[in-house]
Write a protein that holds these residues in place. Structure first.
Motif, mmCIF file in Angstrom:
data_model
loop_
_atom_site.group_PDB
_atom_site.id
_atom_site.type_symbol
_atom_site.label_atom_id
_atom_site.label_comp_id
_atom_site.label_asym_id
_atom_site.label_seq_id
_atom_site.Cartn_x
_atom_site.Cartn_y
_atom_site.Cartn_z
ATOM 1 N N GLU A 29 56.735 -82.257 -8.429
ATOM 2 C CA GLU A 29 56.134 -81.050 -7.853
ATOM 3 C C GLU A 29 55.833 -80.020 -8.942
ATOM 4 N N SER A 30 56.742 -79.888 -9.863
ATOM 5 C CA SER A 30 56.538 -78.941 -10.964
ATOM 6 C C SER A 30 55.349 -79.351 -11.821
ATOM 7 N N LEU A 31 55.235 -80.649 -12.090
ATOM 8 C CA LEU A 31 54.086 -81.137 -12.866
ATOM 9 C C LEU A 31 52.773 -80.900 -12.103
ATOM 10 N N ALA A 32 52.813 -81.173 -10.788
ATOM 11 C CA ALA A 32 51.609 -80.948 -9.979
ATOM 12 C C ALA A 32 51.256 -79.461 -9.973
ATOM 13 N N ALA A 33 52.263 -78.605 -9.826
ATOM 14 C CA ALA A 33 52.022 -77.167 -9.843
ATOM 15 C C ALA A 33 51.492 -76.732 -11.213
ATOM 16 N N ALA A 34 52.017 -77.315 -12.275
ATOM 17 C CA ALA A 34 51.546 -76.980 -13.621
ATOM 18 C C ALA A 34 50.094 -77.412 -13.794
ATOM 19 N N ARG A 35 49.750 -78.604 -13.273
ATOM 20 C CA ARG A 35 48.356 -79.056 -13.351
ATOM 21 C C ARG A 35 47.438 -78.107 -12.581
ATOM 22 N N GLN A 36 47.882 -77.725 -11.366
ATOM 23 C CA GLN A 36 47.082 -76.789 -10.578
ATOM 24 C C GLN A 36 46.940 -75.446 -11.291
ATOM 25 N N ALA A 37 48.042 -75.000 -11.882
ATOM 26 C CA ALA A 37 47.994 -73.730 -12.615
ATOM 27 C C ALA A 37 47.034 -73.846 -13.795
ATOM 28 N N ASN A 38 47.067 -74.982 -14.500
ATOM 29 C CA ASN A 38 46.128 -75.186 -15.611
ATOM 30 C C ASN A 38 44.681 -75.205 -15.120
ATOM 31 N N GLU A 39 44.454 -75.880 -13.985
ATOM 32 C CA GLU A 39 43.108 -75.911 -13.428
ATOM 33 C C GLU A 39 42.662 -74.517 -13.020
ATOM 34 N N LYS A 40 43.556 -73.778 -12.354
ATOM 35 C CA LYS A 40 43.229 -72.412 -11.955
ATOM 36 C C LYS A 40 42.962 -71.546 -13.187
ATOM 37 N N LEU A 41 43.789 -71.729 -14.205
ATOM 38 C CA LEU A 41 43.606 -70.978 -15.442
ATOM 39 C C LEU A 41 42.256 -71.307 -16.074
ATOM 40 N N ALA A 42 41.906 -72.589 -16.072
ATOM 41 C CA ALA A 42 40.604 -72.983 -16.621
ATOM 42 C C ALA A 42 39.475 -72.366 -15.790
ATOM 43 N N ASN A 43 39.626 -72.385 -14.453
ATOM 44 C CA ASN A 43 38.616 -71.771 -13.588
ATOM 45 C C ASN A 43 38.531 -70.265 -13.839
ATOM 46 N N ILE A 44 39.681 -69.637 -13.985
ATOM 47 C CA ILE A 44 39.706 -68.193 -14.235
ATOM 48 C C ILE A 44 39.054 -67.888 -15.584
ATOM 49 N N LYS A 45 39.349 -68.723 -16.584
ATOM 50 C CA LYS A 45 38.720 -68.523 -17.892
ATOM 51 C C LYS A 45 37.199 -68.671 -17.784
ATOM 52 N N ALA A 46 36.761 -69.704 -17.049
ATOM 53 C CA ALA A 46 35.319 -69.907 -16.877
ATOM 54 C C ALA A 46 34.693 -68.719 -16.143
ATOM 55 N N GLU A 47 35.371 -68.242 -15.087
ATOM 56 C CA GLU A 47 34.869 -67.077 -14.357
ATOM 57 C C GLU A 47 34.852 -65.841 -15.257
ATOM 58 N N CYS A 48 35.883 -65.700 -16.053
ATOM 59 C CA CYS A 48 35.967 -64.568 -16.981
ATOM 60 C C CYS A 48 34.810 -64.620 -17.980
ATOM 61 N N GLN A 49 34.549 -65.796 -18.524
ATOM 62 C CA GLN A 49 33.439 -65.951 -19.459
ATOM 63 C C GLN A 49 32.106 -65.644 -18.775
ATOM 64 N N ALA A 50 31.965 -66.119 -17.534
ATOM 65 C CA ALA A 50 30.736 -65.842 -16.786
ATOM 66 C C ALA A 50 30.590 -64.339 -16.539
ATOM 67 N N MET A 51 31.692 -63.689 -16.186
ATOM 68 C CA MET A 51 31.660 -62.248 -15.944
ATOM 69 C C MET A 51 31.337 -61.493 -17.230
ATOM 70 N N ILE A 52 31.917 -61.938 -18.339
ATOM 71 C CA ILE A 52 31.634 -61.301 -19.628
ATOM 72 C C ILE A 52 30.159 -61.469 -19.969
ATOM 73 N N GLN A 53 29.637 -62.660 -19.772
ATOM 74 C CA GLN A 53 28.219 -62.921 -20.047
ATOM 75 C C GLN A 53 27.335 -62.058 -19.156
ATOM 76 N N GLU A 54 27.679 -61.987 -17.879
ATOM 77 C CA GLU A 54 26.911 -61.165 -16.940
ATOM 78 C C GLU A 54 26.979 -59.689 -17.340
ATOM 79 N N THR A 55 28.171 -59.254 -17.738
ATOM 80 C CA THR A 55 28.345 -57.867 -18.161
ATOM 81 C C THR A 55 27.512 -57.571 -19.403
ATOM 82 N N GLN A 56 27.518 -58.491 -20.344
ATOM 83 C CA GLN A 56 26.720 -58.293 -21.562
ATOM 84 C C GLN A 56 25.231 -58.264 -21.234
ATOM 85 N N THR A 57 24.814 -59.139 -20.328
ATOM 86 C CA THR A 57 23.412 -59.156 -19.914
ATOM 87 C C THR A 57 23.043 -57.841 -19.244
#
Length: 166
Positions: A47-75
């Motif tokens: 369960e901990s490994l699954a939660a860690a994988r989900q957290a990593n996926e969420k973190l990757a999604n958040i990073k991607a969203e953050c990058q998209a937001m930064i790009q949009e903000t710069q634009t």
């Protein structure tokens, strides 16, 4: 004395019985608890490994969203800066046009005033010249034209000169 390397049969029998009793007790009460704890621990780790994988996926999604937001903000920032520059240029151009119009209006007013002053000065000058001319002519005529014939010649000459000027 019994030897531990070669035990006699009685000792082996009692050792075997003690081993079987301990083994049965462990098999009945100990091993199920141990295996249950191991299974629970394995499930917790999974369960901990699954939660860690989900957290990593969420973190990757958040990073991607953050990058998209930064790009949009710069634009958006770039767009706002372009609009601000365009607005600034437009305001400067309008100010230049207004200043040019005001300068043209002031210049035109000055020209009109100069022209009016010039015309006034010319009228005054003509009036003074005319007055002087009349005074001079009156004096000259009163002295030199005492005869009717001379007066008629003089009037003809003046009319001829006026006709030539027009």
């Amino acid at each position: 004395m019994p030897s531990f390397l070669t035990p006699d049969f009685g000792l082996l029998f009692w050792m075997l019985i003690a081993f079987l009793v301990v083994f049965v007790l462990l098999a009945k009460y100990g091993f199920p608890v141990i295996t249950d704890m191991v299974e629970k621990r394995k499930a917790y780790i999974d369960e901990s490994l699954a939660a860690a994988r989900q957290a990593n996926e969420k973190l990757a999604n958040i990073k991607a969203e953050c990058q998209a937001m930064i790009q949009e903000t710069q634009t958006r920032q770039s767009q706002i800066l372009k609009e601000a520059g365009h607005t600034r240029d437009q305001i400067v151009e309008e100010a230049k046009q207004k200043a040019q119009q005001e300068a043209n209006r002031i210049l035109e007013d000055a020209r009109r005033q100069i022209k009016a002053e010039t015309e006034k000065a010319q009228r005054d000058m003509r009036s003074q010249v005319a007055d002087l001319s009349i005074q001079i002519a009156a004096k000259i005529l009163s002295r030199s034209l005492q005869k009717d014939e001379e007066q008629m010649q003089w009037v003809d000459r003046i009319l001829d000169q006026v006709a030539e000027k027009k």
